[in-house]
Scaffold this motif. Structure first.
Motif, PDB file in Angstrom:
ATOM      1  N   UNK A  24      10.710  13.327   4.364  1.00  0.00           N
ATOM      2  CA  UNK A  24      10.593  12.913   2.982  1.00  0.00           C
ATOM      3  C   UNK A  24      10.666  11.412   2.794  1.00  0.00           C
ATOM      4  N   UNK A  25      11.055  10.651   3.814  1.00  0.00           N
ATOM      5  CA  UNK A  25      11.157   9.214   3.665  1.00  0.00           C
ATOM      6  C   UNK A  25       9.813   8.562   3.901  1.00  0.00           C
ATOM      7  N   UNK A  26       9.379   7.770   2.940  1.00  0.00           N
ATOM      8  CA  UNK A  26       8.185   6.963   3.093  1.00  0.00           C
ATOM      9  C   UNK A  26       8.567   5.527   2.811  1.00  0.00           C
ATOM     10  N   UNK A  27       7.716   4.619   3.197  1.00  0.00           N
ATOM     11  CA  UNK A  27       7.963   3.210   2.908  1.00  0.00           C
ATOM     12  C   UNK A  27       7.715   2.953   1.428  1.00  0.00           C
ATOM     13  N   UNK A  28       8.412   1.981   0.877  1.00  0.00           N
ATOM     14  CA  UNK A  28       8.215   1.582  -0.514  1.00  0.00           C
ATOM     15  C   UNK A  28       7.614   0.182  -0.521  1.00  0.00           C
ATOM     16  N   UNK A  29       6.480   0.041  -1.205  1.00  0.00           N
ATOM     17  CA  UNK A  29       5.782  -1.236  -1.306  1.00  0.00           C
ATOM     18  C   UNK A  29       5.773  -1.699  -2.750  1.00  0.00           C
ATOM     19  N   UNK A  30       6.195  -2.930  -2.988  1.00  0.00           N
ATOM     20  CA  UNK A  30       6.084  -3.522  -4.318  1.00  0.00           C
ATOM     21  C   UNK A  30       4.722  -4.186  -4.403  1.00  0.00           C
ATOM     22  N   UNK A  31       3.851  -3.626  -5.232  1.00  0.00           N
ATOM     23  CA  UNK A  31       2.476  -4.102  -5.341  1.00  0.00           C
ATOM     24  C   UNK A  31       2.470  -5.564  -5.788  1.00  0.00           C
ATOM     25  N   UNK A  32       1.811  -6.419  -5.005  1.00  0.00           N
ATOM     26  CA  UNK A  32       1.745  -7.841  -5.309  1.00  0.00           C
ATOM     27  C   UNK A  32       3.000  -8.608  -4.945  1.00  0.00           C
ATOM     28  N   UNK A  33       3.951  -7.937  -4.294  1.00  0.00           N
ATOM     29  CA  UNK A  33       5.233  -8.543  -3.917  1.00  0.00           C
ATOM     30  C   UNK A  33       5.873  -9.217  -5.126  1.00  0.00           C
ATOM     31  N   UNK A  34       6.258 -10.499  -5.030  1.00  0.00           N
ATOM     32  CA  UNK A  34       6.968 -11.158  -6.134  1.00  0.00           C
ATOM     33  C   UNK A  34       6.067 -11.421  -7.342  1.00  0.00           C
ATOM     34  N   UNK A  56       0.708   5.380   4.461  1.00  0.00           N
ATOM     35  CA  UNK A  56       0.689   6.764   4.939  1.00  0.00           C
ATOM     36  C   UNK A  56       1.191   7.683   3.823  1.00  0.00           C
ATOM     37  N   UNK A  57       0.902   8.973   3.981  1.00  0.00           N
ATOM     38  CA  UNK A  57       1.340   9.968   3.006  1.00  0.00           C
ATOM     39  C   UNK A  57       2.860   9.900   2.876  1.00  0.00           C
ATOM     40  N   UNK A  58       3.343   9.856   1.646  1.00  0.00           N
ATOM     41  CA  UNK A  58       4.769   9.769   1.380  1.00  0.00           C
ATOM     42  C   UNK A  58       5.225   8.372   0.991  1.00  0.00           C
ATOM     43  N   UNK A  59       4.397   7.357   1.260  1.00  0.00           N
ATOM     44  CA  UNK A  59       4.743   5.999   0.840  1.00  0.00           C
ATOM     45  C   UNK A  59       4.745   5.918  -0.683  1.00  0.00           C
ATOM     46  N   UNK A  60       5.496   4.959  -1.215  1.00  0.00           N
ATOM     47  CA  UNK A  60       5.617   4.777  -2.659  1.00  0.00           C
ATOM     48  C   UNK A  60       5.143   3.379  -3.017  1.00  0.00           C
ATOM     49  N   UNK A  61       4.273   3.301  -4.035  1.00  0.00           N
ATOM     50  CA  UNK A  61       3.848   2.019  -4.579  1.00  0.00           C
ATOM     51  C   UNK A  61       4.649   1.760  -5.842  1.00  0.00           C
ATOM     52  N   UNK A  62       5.255   0.588  -5.940  1.00  0.00           N
ATOM     53  CA  UNK A  62       5.994   0.202  -7.140  1.00  0.00           C
ATOM     54  C   UNK A  62       5.174  -0.871  -7.847  1.00  0.00           C
ATOM     55  N   UNK A  63       4.752  -0.563  -9.066  1.00  0.00           N
ATOM     56  CA  UNK A  63       3.997  -1.502  -9.885  1.00  0.00           C
ATOM     57  C   UNK A  63       4.978  -2.114 -10.887  1.00  0.00           C
ATOM     58  N   UNK A  64       5.344  -3.383 -10.688  1.00  0.00           N
ATOM     59  CA  UNK A  64       6.260  -4.070 -11.605  1.00  0.00           C
ATOM     60  C   UNK A  64       5.456  -4.719 -12.721  1.00  0.00           C
ATOM     61  N   UNK A  65       5.659  -4.251 -13.952  1.00  0.00           N
ATOM     62  CA  UNK A  65       4.990  -4.834 -15.107  1.00  0.00           C
ATOM     63  C   UNK A  65       5.832  -4.589 -16.343  1.00  0.00           C
ATOM     64  N   UNK A  66       5.550  -5.351 -17.381  1.00  0.00           N
ATOM     65  CA  UNK A  66       6.249  -5.211 -18.650  1.00  0.00           C
ATOM     66  C   UNK A  66       5.574  -4.137 -19.484  1.00  0.00           C
ATOM     67  N   UNK A  67       6.343  -3.155 -19.913  1.00  0.00           N
ATOM     68  CA  UNK A  67       5.809  -2.079 -20.758  1.00  0.00           C
ATOM     69  C   UNK A  67       5.178  -2.679 -22.006  1.00  0.00           C
ATOM     70  N   UNK A  98       6.545   3.894 -10.385  1.00  0.00           N
ATOM     71  CA  UNK A  98       6.634   4.288  -8.971  1.00  0.00           C
ATOM     72  C   UNK A  98       5.643   5.424  -8.755  1.00  0.00           C
ATOM     73  N   UNK A  99       4.685   5.214  -7.867  1.00  0.00           N
ATOM     74  CA  UNK A  99       3.665   6.224  -7.604  1.00  0.00           C
ATOM     75  C   UNK A  99       3.705   6.581  -6.123  1.00  0.00           C
TER      76      UNK A  99
END
Length: 200
Positions: A24-34, A56-67, A98-99
């Protein structure tokens, strides 16, 4: 005898717990980094960001943005290329989003705010099977119970959506069953652990 059974049961628990964590563990990537998820200074920014990563399957993309200022829409390749929301698969409008990348193949994300995608706020990632690090396994087609959503007679059925995990997101797509994939992963380990218990 009771001590051996207790030790064997403890070993069984450790093996099963380790397998569950590994599957169940995947890597977490912050899209665009800082920089985060915003209209970039150059149109290739997010392509360049993704180029040196192996998703890879199970990785998480974190999109940091202002709602309220941005969102994340998963779209088809055609909609991605044209920067249109005509074939939106899912949209997350609450940041940060988080996707989870829940299948192999290509994923296409854009910001649906007018002018943002054409300004370069778009991301395409290729997701491979993480079990063996080899070439990507084709994504499965829709299940027989899935009703395709056609936008025109020439439009094909969109691919299975990523699993959004942020509040206010859509639910996982029909046909995805994480429980069955977990069971298939656990089965060989479970039987080896049972054999270990019986040998003690």
């Amino acid at each position: 005898m009771s001590g051996k059974i207790t030790m064997a049961m403890a070993a069984l628990f450790v093996v099963l717990a380790a397998n569950v964590l590994q599957s169940t563990n995947g890597a977490t990537y912050t899209v665009g980094d800082s920089t985060g998820w915003r209209v970039p200074a150059n149109n290739d920014f997010y392509d360049d960001w993704a180029d040196n990563k192996a998703f890879v399957v199970g990785d998480v993309l974190v999109f940091n943005f202002t709602t309220g200022q941005h969102d994340v829409a998963e779209v088809t390749e055609t909609a991605y290329d044209a920067c249109t929301t005509a074939n939106t698969i899912s949209t997350v409008s609450t940041g940060p989003a988080r996707i989870t990348l829940n299948r192999t193949g290509e994923f296409y994300f854009i910001c649906a705010v007018p002018g943002h995608c054409s300004g370069g706020q778009k991301l395409n990632v290729e997701v491979r099977n993480g079990n063996n690090g080899t070439a990507a396994v084709p994504a499965p087609g829709p299940s027989p119970t899935t009703t395709p959503v056609a936008t025109s007679p020439t439009t094909s059925t969109p691919p299975t959506a990523a699993t959004p995990t942020s509040p206010g997101t859509s639910s996982p797509p029909p046909g995805t069953n994480s429980a069955s994939s977990l069971v298939s992963t656990l089965s060989p380990v479970f039987f080896m652990a049972i054999a270990l218990v019986l040998m003690c």
